[in-house]
Every structure is written in C-alpha cells, then in structure tokens.
Scaffold this active site. Sequence first.
Site, PDB file in Angstrom:
ATOM      1  CE  LYS A  63      -3.156  -2.938  -0.108  1.00 25.25           C
ATOM      2  NZ  LYS A  63      -4.362  -3.418   0.521  1.00 25.25           N
TER       3      LYS A  63
HETATM    4  C1  LIG Z   1      -5.258  -4.530   0.912  1.00 26.15           C
HETATM    5  C2  LIG Z   1      -6.722  -4.426   0.852  1.00 26.15           C
HETATM    6  C3  LIG Z   1      -7.538  -4.788   1.929  1.00 26.15           C
HETATM    7  C4  LIG Z   1      -7.037  -5.497   3.154  1.00 26.15           C
HETATM    8  O1  LIG Z   1      -6.105  -4.850   3.888  1.00 26.15           O
HETATM    9  P1  LIG Z   1      -5.285  -5.651   5.009  1.00 26.15           P
HETATM   10  O2  LIG Z   1      -4.616  -4.554   5.775  1.00 26.15           O
HETATM   11  O3  LIG Z   1      -4.318  -6.549   4.291  1.00 26.15           O
HETATM   12  O4  LIG Z   1      -6.244  -6.402   5.841  1.00 26.15           O
HETATM   13  C5  LIG Z   1      -8.897  -4.550   1.824  1.00 26.15           C
HETATM   14  N1  LIG Z   1      -9.439  -4.016   0.730  1.00 26.15           N
HETATM   15  C6  LIG Z   1      -8.696  -3.689  -0.349  1.00 26.15           C
HETATM   16  C7  LIG Z   1      -9.367  -3.102  -1.546  1.00 26.15           C
HETATM   17  C8  LIG Z   1      -7.321  -3.917  -0.331  1.00 26.15           C
HETATM   18  O5  LIG Z   1      -6.595  -3.634  -1.422  1.00 26.15           O
END
Ligand SMILES: *Cc1c(COP(=O)(O)O)cnc(C)c1O
Length: 383
Positions: free
Chosen positions: A183
């Site tokens: 991210k």
């Molecule tokens: C990465 C992601 C998540 C989950 O995030 P985590 O921190 O790994 O639980 C949820 N929704 C979307 C669209 C994502 O890209």
Amino acid sequence: MRDSFLPFSRPSITEGDISAVEKTLRSGWITTGPANALFEQKFKDCIHCCEAVCMTSETAVMQCLVHALGLGPGDEVITPSMTWVSMVNMTALCGAKPVFVDCDKETLMISPEAVEQAITPRTKLIVPVHFAGGILNVGPLREVARKHGIMLVEDAAHALGGEWNHEKVGSSGTAMFSFHPIKNITTGEGGMFVTDDTALANRMRSLKFHGLGMDAYDRQTHGRAPQAQVIEPGYKFNLPDMLAALGVSQLERLEEMNARRKAVFDAYYEKLSGIEELIPLGLPSYCFKHAYHLFAVRLDIDKVGMSRDDFMKELKARNIGSGLHFRCVHLQKYYRESMGCRPGMLPATEWNSDRLLSLPMFPDMTEKDIDDVVWAIKDILKK
Ligand SMILES: *Cc1c(COP(=O)(O)O)cnc(C)c1O
C-alpha cells in the site's frame, strides 16, 4: 533482458524508517503505547479526520466494524466483487449476505446509481472501494446512503493521499485504510479506521482490545488501566508500537512517495501509449486527485491470443513481476458454492477479472526498471 527479478511492488524503507523502529525497540515499550497515539494523531493531522483508530490490519478493522454495527443473519452489505476478499469474508463470517454490485467497466468502481439499485430493506452497510488510486464519486454516494439511512464506509486501501473534489479521502464520513507492504505507506501489516462518529470510534477502540472499557486517560495513552473491565467481549487487534513507529515515519514521506508513484504512472502512460493490446483503466470525469496506488491494465486477450495468466508467466520469464488486482470475489470457490454465484452475474467485473494485471509500481523504481517492463511487454507481443 534484465538479470535480476523486478517485483511488482517493494516497500520503500529508509534509514529514517529503520531508526524509528529501532528507537521504539530500545525504548522499553514495544506494544501499543505512545507510538500508536502519535501515529493516530499524525494520521488525523494528515487527512483532517476527527477520529483515527489504529489496528493490526484493515481486515481487523472490518471485523470490528461488522461487530460494532451488529450485522448478522438477515442483513445485507453492498460491496463490489472487483475488490480484495476482506470485506466479503467479514460479511460472510458474521452471517450477513454480501450483495455484489457490478463495477464500471473502465474505472472499476461502483457508481452511486448501481448502489442505489441494490438497496433493499435489509441493507445495513455500503462499502465501495476506491480502486487502484482512482477515487470514488464520494458526494453522490453519500447522498444515496443518507437518503436511505444506510451507513457508508469507504474502503480506502488504495486511496491514501487521494482527494475527491479537493477533500482528502477519509476527511469526513467513515473510511478504512491498509498498511500492508504494497500500500501507499506500510507498517508491515496494519490498518486504520477513521470516522467523524466519536461514539463509533470509541466502540472500535474497545472492540480492538478485548472489549475493555476506557476512560479519557486511556484514550490519550492507549494504555488500559489495570482495573479496566470487559464491557462486551472483544478482539485483540492492537498494533505493536514498533509498527506504529514505522507508520509515523512512513506517513511523513507520504507526499514524496506518492509523487514518485505518480512519476512512474505517468511514464507508463506515455511509454505504453502505442501498445493497443494493453488497455489502461479509465479515469473518472469528476474532480479528484489520484493516489497512484497501482498501475493496472487490461490485456486484450482476443487480439493477443494469450490468456492473462500466460501473459503474467511470460513477464516472469523475462524477470518482471506483476500483480492481479483483482480476481473477482463472487466467482471464488466459497461464494460460488455457498451463494450460487455464476458467471454472467456481473459482466463488467468478470470481463476485467479475466484481463487485469498490475505492472510493477513502487516509489523506488528507476527509469531503467520502467524501460525493462516496457521492453518485456513489447518482446512478448512481438511473438
Ligand atoms: C489490501 C486491501 C484490503 C485489506 O487490507 P489488510 O490490511 O491486508 O487487511 C482490503 N481491501 C482492499 C481493496 C485492499 O486492497
């Protein structure tokens, strides 16, 4: 061909990030404490939201959220199928029903009109997803939710630093962020719940830590008085301070890192413009600021005569990594079997699900890395 593998994503970690973690490790306090409080404060300052609650992942935020909203059998949650599995899984786990809405074929986001059509008397929650750094049409979505009296929570995993109509994503309403390593900023693993509903924020703070009651002092320090009691049974999703310290350090570099993502994004746009076999995502026409999370393209599989999966293998054979964001959720084994989901239900989602891939994009990518990706693509298409 390049001689080392180029991953599709790599976190940008500086000496400053490392010493922030080291400082916490040496401080004598490594679980949730001052670094969490600082991370939440800096996050609030950064996106101008009222409340920020840090947790171990965005999925953990979602699990607390469905609990806090009391969702269960008979309730419906509106979500895209073109998303990561987290929200759909948390919906299924609590016994509620995911109601999938088809995405726009070009932006891959769900429109206010499509959401409104999916609303029933059982709808309790709407969770649209800002896709790949493109930003949802937040205003009209809020209007639909308000009109029907349904809670709207934005999945902003891809949207940190983005804006809708000059308004930072997460600055009002309720949103959730992820700090997974791919991210825009990372804490290794981590997530943030932001809202302007203070009562809901406090409920989430309690649920993320055993369901213990809190007083004003606890809220400031994120410690819990040893005398704190269970108000309702809760989870254990508090982020260790080492990770929160990394978050503080990363957040300071958000603008710089997003600017570098933008440079990669722009370079791809230019260098791939003549390649008709790869179709970039469409950009919304309303006023927004992109967060440049992913560079997703759709492979014209008919023209190329090759599946997306084979194309990804060919990239890998040329030392280029790629990602798949996303394989649609409704046709995955459990949802086919438990809900009877079938191909044809969500045409735009399924069309994209068969063709999408994400090219390498991360802040520390070099011009040469980008050229290597473009060379590999051209080399595959030549054959
Ligand atoms: C990465 C992601 C998540 C989950 O995030 P985590 O921190 O790994 O639980 C949820 N929704 C979307 C669209 C994502 O890209």
